[in-house]
Design a protein around this motif. Sequence first.
Motif, short mmCIF file in Angstrom:
data_model
loop_
_atom_site.label_atom_id
_atom_site.label_comp_id
_atom_site.label_asym_id
_atom_site.label_seq_id
_atom_site.Cartn_x
_atom_site.Cartn_y
_atom_site.Cartn_z
N HIS A 297 -8.26 8.83 3.74
CA HIS A 297 -7.33 7.76 3.40
C HIS A 297 -7.52 6.59 4.37
CE1 HIS A 297 -3.44 5.61 3.12
NE2 HIS A 297 -3.63 5.87 1.84
N GLU B 122 5.88 -0.20 0.22
CA GLU B 122 6.87 0.71 0.80
C GLU B 122 7.79 -0.05 1.76
OE1 GLU B 122 4.86 4.07 2.53
OE2 GLU B 122 3.98 4.64 0.62
N SER C 6 -4.49 6.19 -2.13
CA SER C 6 -4.23 7.54 -2.65
C SER C 6 -4.62 7.66 -4.12
CB SER C 6 -2.79 7.98 -2.39
OG SER C 6 -1.90 6.99 -2.74
N HIS D 243 2.57 -3.73 2.39
CA HIS D 243 2.56 -2.58 1.46
C HIS D 243 3.93 -2.52 0.76
CE1 HIS D 243 2.26 1.59 0.06
NE2 HIS D 243 0.95 1.44 0.20
N THR E 26 -2.90 0.18 -0.27
CA THR E 26 -3.82 0.02 0.87
C THR E 26 -5.16 -0.57 0.39
OG1 THR E 26 -4.41 2.36 0.65
CG2 THR E 26 -2.78 1.80 2.33
P1 13P Z 1 -1.62 3.99 -0.85
O1 13P Z 1 -1.45 4.66 -2.18
O2 13P Z 1 -1.42 2.52 -0.93
O3 13P Z 1 -2.92 4.38 -0.22
O4 13P Z 1 -0.45 4.46 0.11
C1 13P Z 1 -0.22 5.76 0.48
C2 13P Z 1 0.76 5.84 1.57
O5 13P Z 1 1.14 6.91 1.97
C3 13P Z 1 1.27 4.62 2.13
O6 13P Z 1 2.17 4.90 3.16
#
Ligand code: 13P
Length: 359
Positions: free
Chosen positions: A37, A251, A54, A249, A266
């Motif tokens: 990752h 989140e 991911s 991001h 990401t």
């Molecule tokens: P991504 O799917 O953007 O790679 O994010 C995974 C993740 O855990 C971000 O905190």
Amino acid sequence: MYKVVPDKYREATNEELAQFIVEAKSRLGERLTLLAHHYQRLEVAQMSDFVGDSYELSKTASQRKQSEYIVFCGVHFMAESADILSTDEQKVYLPNPLAGCPMADMAAIEDVTAAWQMLEEIGIAGKTIPLSYMNSAAELKAFCGQREGLICTSSNAAAAYKYVYERAEKLFFFPDENLGYNTGRNMGLTDEEMFTWDFRTGEENIDVDRLRRAKLILWRGHCHVHTNFKPFHVEQVREKFPGVKVVVHPECTWDVVEKADAVGSTKFIVNYIDKQPPGAIIAIGTEINLINRMAHRHPDKKIFELSGQTCPVCANMYRTTLADLAFTVENLETRDRIEVDEAIKTDARIALNRMLMVH
Ligand code: 13P
Ligand code: SF4
């Protein structure tokens, strides 16, 4: 039981560990795939065959049929998803089995099942489809698969919402209230139409009326790495560096997202940085190892972490060391694997395959 890394690896230098890994890779060829990752340490990412977000990594895991061994440098839910999407003959490993995701743990299957039961009691479960973020345990993925639901990552959340709303009146999203809320806002949902449900506060506090009215029910959960970014961090960098580009991001909380120039997974962040011209100034609101790798890759751009304050490290992603990776690839026959229970796998695969379909 987690096996402690033997002294052979703990005492080796990074050069020696890299050599062990290179030798294992050349001995095994295509039989081995190393996935990492974007939040992995630089030296671990450098050893991998694929570095991605991911979504991409789960897709790659599902396509590498020629590999008997898939070693996933990431966190537990990612390796579980790779196991669900790979064939029965393939073996999946998480080099440091203690690497979890605290946000995924915020939606325990017992709580989710009890919450769903409540929706059934008040007569709205039949109008609702569950959608879980990839950052969740295999049991929750199976729960979604059993109820016409699916999985999404931050790169296809909007498409997954569309999929749900074409089939149901209400969407129940787990476990990241911020990705869930941000996606809802970007699709034009109002605060009145979205409801963040903290199921764990107890039955007596459940607002049945809000649940009935909500088009989007958000499970209360968050990522402690991303919620440390605050709107004043964006204001500060804009004041200090006129012309700065801010990319974050999803989140992160909405008040940060709405102040940023760009927001995405990401992979999106990596592509965004790649596309900026030499001399660009870019402040990034995500995990520090991705930022450091980008700064390393683009010495002609000024790349830095948005807060200048919190050092946004994901301790779980950071757990995987080069020693863990070397220990794993040299001992594939004896190291513990990530193996999802067959019954859970079947339903979880349905939900994950829907995710791969709606991108
Ligand atoms: P991504 O799917 O953007 O790679 O994010 C995974 C993740 O855990 C971000 O905190
Ligand atoms: Fe989980 Fe946050 Fe780490 Fe991503 S950065 S793996 S959401 S704790």
